[in-house]
Design an enzyme around this catalytic site. Structure first.
Site, short mmCIF file in Angstrom:
data_model
loop_
_atom_site.label_atom_id
_atom_site.label_comp_id
_atom_site.label_asym_id
_atom_site.label_seq_id
_atom_site.Cartn_x
_atom_site.Cartn_y
_atom_site.Cartn_z
CG MET A 116 -1.57 1.29 1.48
SD MET A 116 -2.56 1.48 2.99
CE MET A 116 -2.65 -0.06 3.75
N PRO A 117 0.97 1.97 -1.12
CG PRO A 117 1.28 2.39 -3.37
CD PRO A 117 0.45 1.60 -2.42
CB ILE A 118 1.56 5.86 2.76
CG1 ILE A 118 0.74 4.64 3.15
CG2 ILE A 118 1.11 7.10 3.54
CD1 ILE A 118 0.93 4.20 4.59
NE ARG A 159 -5.48 3.69 2.67
CZ ARG A 159 -6.01 2.76 1.88
NH1 ARG A 159 -5.99 2.92 0.58
NH2 ARG A 159 -6.55 1.67 2.38
CB SER A 215 -3.71 -0.28 -2.64
OG SER A 215 -2.90 0.13 -3.73
#
Length: 73
Positions: A1-3, A40, A38
């Site tokens: 999950m890239p933030i 954020r 996915s």
């Protein structure tokens, strides 16, 4: 999950923030091959006295620029 964290000076419109969030999400989706849900993105806004370069706040720089632009005399 890239933030992704994005720090901006205050003053951008809701439309501008929505546009940049969409553009960044599309770029991350395309480059990393992840699903959009996915991704954020956190946008943090900073005022002129909460951001500085070389110890000079953005507020101070704005004041200096205004004084330099003011008519003399």
């Amino acid at each position: 999950m890239p933030i992704i964290e994005m720090h901006l000076m205050t003053g951008r419109s809701v439309e501008q923030k929505r546009n940049v969030a969409g553009a960044v999400a599309r770029a991350v989706q395309e480059s990393l091959g992840v699903k959009p849900e996915s991704i954020r993105i956190l946008i943090t806004e900073h005022g002129a006295e909460e951001f500085s370069v070389a110890g000079v706040t953005a507020g101070e720089r704005n004041e200096q620029a205004a004084q330099a632009a003011a008519p003399k005399g």
